[in-house]
Scaffold this active site. Structure first.
Site, mmCIF file in Angstrom:
data_model
loop_
_atom_site.group_PDB
_atom_site.id
_atom_site.type_symbol
_atom_site.label_atom_id
_atom_site.label_comp_id
_atom_site.label_asym_id
_atom_site.label_seq_id
_atom_site.Cartn_x
_atom_site.Cartn_y
_atom_site.Cartn_z
ATOM 1 N N ASP A 165 0.890 -1.157 0.000
ATOM 2 C CA ASP A 165 0.000 0.000 0.000
ATOM 3 C C ASP A 165 0.928 1.207 0.000
ATOM 4 O O ASP A 165 2.115 1.101 0.313
ATOM 5 C CB ASP A 165 -0.919 -0.005 1.239
ATOM 6 C CG ASP A 165 -2.130 0.883 1.007
ATOM 7 O OD1 ASP A 165 -3.157 0.676 1.652
ATOM 8 O OD2 ASP A 165 -2.054 1.782 0.133
HETATM 9 C C1 GLC Z 1 -4.248 4.368 -0.338
HETATM 10 C C2 GLC Z 1 -5.152 3.180 -0.151
HETATM 11 C C3 GLC Z 1 -5.042 2.163 -1.258
HETATM 12 C C4 GLC Z 1 -4.773 2.897 -2.568
HETATM 13 C C5 GLC Z 1 -3.392 3.492 -2.474
HETATM 14 C C6 GLC Z 1 -3.070 4.354 -3.706
HETATM 15 O O1 GLC Z 1 -3.674 4.735 0.875
HETATM 16 O O2 GLC Z 1 -5.089 2.498 1.103
HETATM 17 O O3 GLC Z 1 -6.277 1.425 -1.303
HETATM 18 O O4 GLC Z 1 -4.834 1.997 -3.671
HETATM 19 O O5 GLC Z 1 -3.212 4.272 -1.290
HETATM 20 O O6 GLC Z 1 -3.907 5.448 -3.752
#
Ligand code: GLC
Length: 726
Positions: free
Chosen positions: A262
């Site tokens: 993430d």
């Molecule tokens: C965010 C989310 C994730 C997302 C990523 C990119 O913090 O938790 O679901 O795909 O960052 O935006």
């Protein structure tokens, strides 16, 4: 001794399944041959450039070898607008809007795997059209607490329902030459303290509740990517967690794709290299300072980390690229955008998602031909939801609101009296005026429809009530004095209907007895207004079923009654560990077993027609030497009009050496019946569907003895029951 037993049992678990993962298809053998010829041509620096971000949503590339950057994009319900190279700032392009697909809870509420495939197809087409190789969805974390800020973005409290829906969603996306990315692996069930909360839970809870959706996405759907969660499990960050990534996902489940962190979810070079992370994204450092950038290069040069761990990551990245035809552009899909077929698909998904919660005296469908005026009341009659909610936000090409749909379809025939009814502001004088205007509108109309619920706009006024990434709600209250509004409007007009737009349960039991009809309409995408109009007027018969339990109050929910859920924002005691004491007793598994009555139960949803269940038989047969129970029944449409019914099969295991839930969903089928039509339905129950995860042997186990098959129109509207013996 106990640990030794667990270890040996675990090793047996690994050996039994990893061999099955080693049988390669002809296609994959070809792919790996090409990959293994390519990797030796790369320098270590070049390999390192592929395994971490070189922009917000892109990895590095190796031009001289024809290896492009891997292009990624949010999100689970539509392709996000373009974001700047190294900030969250949108690029404000004029050609990066997209179709807004219904939020994932709505997709699950269709209980229709064909809708899941259609959903994935639209998402994949638009992602491919925008040149994206990986779409960062489906998001499939379990609804553990009704307060979860991203529950709308997740599907359900039940792992079986998630597994069926996610399998076809992933196939839909990947058939468009885009990699789906199942997220957030695993146990990311709340937003509060999400970056560091350390989740402690039993192996049984992991295997029976929190893993199955991901296992299905990978094993059945063939997902090419999985995103690690922000939180920890048993002390280690999920983005580099040896047990869940190396031992379970890759070795046990045979996952051949890539684990993506993430954004800013990686925290250690050693762990990222050795504990299963393949692509590091979004770290709050300059791109060359990412944990798996120069710091990793240095560790390898010092001999502290073996270069081979990088080779495996590169191998996985190249495998994904081959599978989406990156190196075979002539055969790569080209995608499409906002076509009439996609609009129709999105409307159909929304129509099948809408749940008729209550309908007394046939208040619905509206008898349009008898109406001269309709009061359309509520902030959610006009609010646009697409461009909110966090990373899932969409710059929607269009979004039809309920008011727009009613005006478009009825404006010239019927008087539409609009009143906003409630506002997010704290200004009580203004609120009183709005309530008064709403009552006036209701008084002078034949019927009043209140569009209420929640929103995904987080700000100082809405905080605590908004559903959004990064924040959990602080309670289940229906905000902005909506209950008072509903009661006042109902007083003014007995023909009052309430339509809820929200992605999680809210307290409704203090007014629901007063209104004849209530509809759950979710955040239902670009075509939401048209879908809601078609359901309320009866053009389409509602067929959605709740994918979660709707508690009367928060304290009834297991995560709050017996689990550990950290304090609400602002009451932080500094706790960083959270024990899932409720174990497997999540959702209806808790409510039914502990006899707690919800406002509405898991699987609930009414229709404008009626269905009769009959002639249940269970026959035992052998398939490849294993017992399979063929559960057969008939369903008849005994009502006045065509309708779809979701026939649900639950299994109960009253004689078991461990405590099991009163019932567990193990099958469902959505069927379409004309008036008077009767159809036969068959469910095949094999030992897997009778098994629980046995922590003694660290394996699945179906104990001989009596089982019960419970067939119903919801988890508590059981129509037929029969016992059988394993
Ligand atoms: C965010 C989310 C994730 C997302 C990523 C990119 O913090 O938790 O679901 O795909 O960052 O935006």
């Amino acid at each position: 001794m106990k640990n030794f037993l667990i270890l040996t049992a675990f090793v047996s678990l690994l050996t039994t399944t990893s061999s099955s993962a080693s049988k390669l298809s002809k296609e994959d053998s070809e792919i790996y041959k090409k990959i293994d010829a390519l990797i030796p041509k790369m320098s270590l620096e070049e390999k390192i450039s592929l395994i971490h971000g070189n922009a917000k949503f892109y990895t590095g590339s190796i031009e001289r070898l024809g290896i492009p950057a891997l292009a990624m994009s949010d999100g689970p319900n539509g392709v996000r607008e373009e974001v700047s190279k190294d900030s969250w700032k949108p690029t404000d392009w004029v050609n990066d809007s997209s179709t807004w697909l219904p939020a994932s809870t709505a997709l699950a509420a269709t209980w229709n795997t064909d809708m899941a495939y259609s959903f994935g197809t639209v998402l994949g087409q638009e992602a491919r059209f925008r040149g994206k190789d990986v779409i960062l969805g489906p998001a499939i974390n379990i609804h553990r607490t009704p307060l979860g800020g991203r529950n709308f973005e997740y599907m359900s409290e039940d792992p079986f329902l998630i597994a069926q829906i996610v399998t076809r969603y992933v196939k839909g996306v990947q058939d468009q030459d885009v990699a789906a990315c199942a997220k957030h692996f695993a146990a990311n069930n709340q937003e509060w303290k999400r970056g560091y909360i350390d989740v402690l839970l039993s192996e049984r809870a992991l295997q029976e509740i929190y893993f199955p959706g991901f296992k299905a996405a990978v094993r059945n759907g063939g997902a090419l990517a999985v995103m690690g969660a922000y939180n920890k499990i048993r002390g280690q960050h999920c983005c580099h967690n040896d047990y869940i990534l190396n031992k379970m996902l890759k070795q046990n489940w045979g996952f051949k794709g890539v684990v993506i962190s993430d954004w800013n979810g990686a925290h250690s070079t050693q762990e990222a290299a050795n504990c299963g992370l393949d692509i590091e994204m979004g770290t709050n450092k300059p791109f060359d300072q990412y944990f798996m950038a120069t710091p990793l290069l240095d560790e390898i040069k010092k001999g502290n980390i073996k270069e081979d761990v990088v080779n495996d990551k590169v191998r996985r990245i190249l495998y994904v690229m081959h599978k989406i035809h990156t190196f075979d552009k002539a055969n790569q899909k080209t995608g499409s955008f906002n076509t009439p077929e996609q609009q129709a698909a999105v409307r159909k998904i929304a129509e099948e998602a809408i749940v008729l919660l209550k309908n007394e005296n046939n208040a619905l469908p509206l008898k349009i031909e008898n109406l001269k005026s309709i009061a359309v009341i509520g902030d959610n009659a006009t609010r646009k939801h697409a461009h909110t909610g966090g990373s899932c936000l969409i710059k929607a090409k269009y979004e039809i609101t309920p008011l727009e749909a009613f005006q478009k379809h009825l404006g010239d025939k019927i008087k539409i009296n609009f009143a906003q009814g409630y506002i997010f502001e704290k200004d009580s004088l203004k609120r009183q005026q709005m309530l008064k205007q709403a009552v006036e509108a209701a008084k002078k109309s034949d019927v009043a429809i209140i569009f209420g619920g929640l929103s995904r706009n987080w700000n100082d006024t809405t905080k605590g009530y908004a559903e959004t990434e990064g924040r959990d709600r602080e309670n289940m209250k229906m905000p902005y004095q909506q209950p008072e509004l509903i009661k006042a409007v109902r007083e003014a007009n007995p023909n009052t209907i309430v339509v809820l737009l929200c992605g999680s349960p809210i307290e409704i039991s203090d007014w629901i007895e007063k209104v004849p009809a209530v509809v759950q309409a979710w955040y239902a995408g670009s075509e939401a207004g048209n879908a809601i109009y078609n359901i309320l007027t009866g053009a389409v018969n509602p067929s959605g079923k709740l994918p979660f339990t709707w508690p009367v109050k928060l304290e009834d929910s297991p995560a709050h009654a017996i689990g550990e859920y950290p304090e609400h924002p602002g009451m932080d005691s500094g706790k960083e560990v959270e024990s899932y004491n409720e174990g497997i007793f999540v959702g209806y598994r808790y409510f039914d077993t502990k006899n707690v009555n919800p406002t509405f139960c898991f699987g609930h949803g009414l229709s404008y027609t009626q269905f009769k269940y009959s002639d249940l038989t269970i026959n035992k047969k052998k398939v490849k030497g294993e017992p399979v129970f063929e559960v057969k029944l008939y369903v008849t449409n005994t009502g006045p009009r065509e309708g779809k019914e979701v026939v649900q099969l639950y299994i109960s295991d009253p004689q078991c050496s461990v405590e099991r839930p009163l019932k567990e969903l193990k099958g469902f089928q959505k069927i379409d019946l004309q008036p008077g039509e009767k159809k036969g339905i068959i469910f095949d129950i094999d030992k897997d569907k009778l098994s629980f995860f046995d922590e003694k042997t660290m394996n699945w186990k179906a104990e001989p003895g009596e089982f019960k098959a419970l067939i119903g129109s919801s988890s508590r509207d059981i129509r037929l029951t029969q016992s059988f013996k394993l």
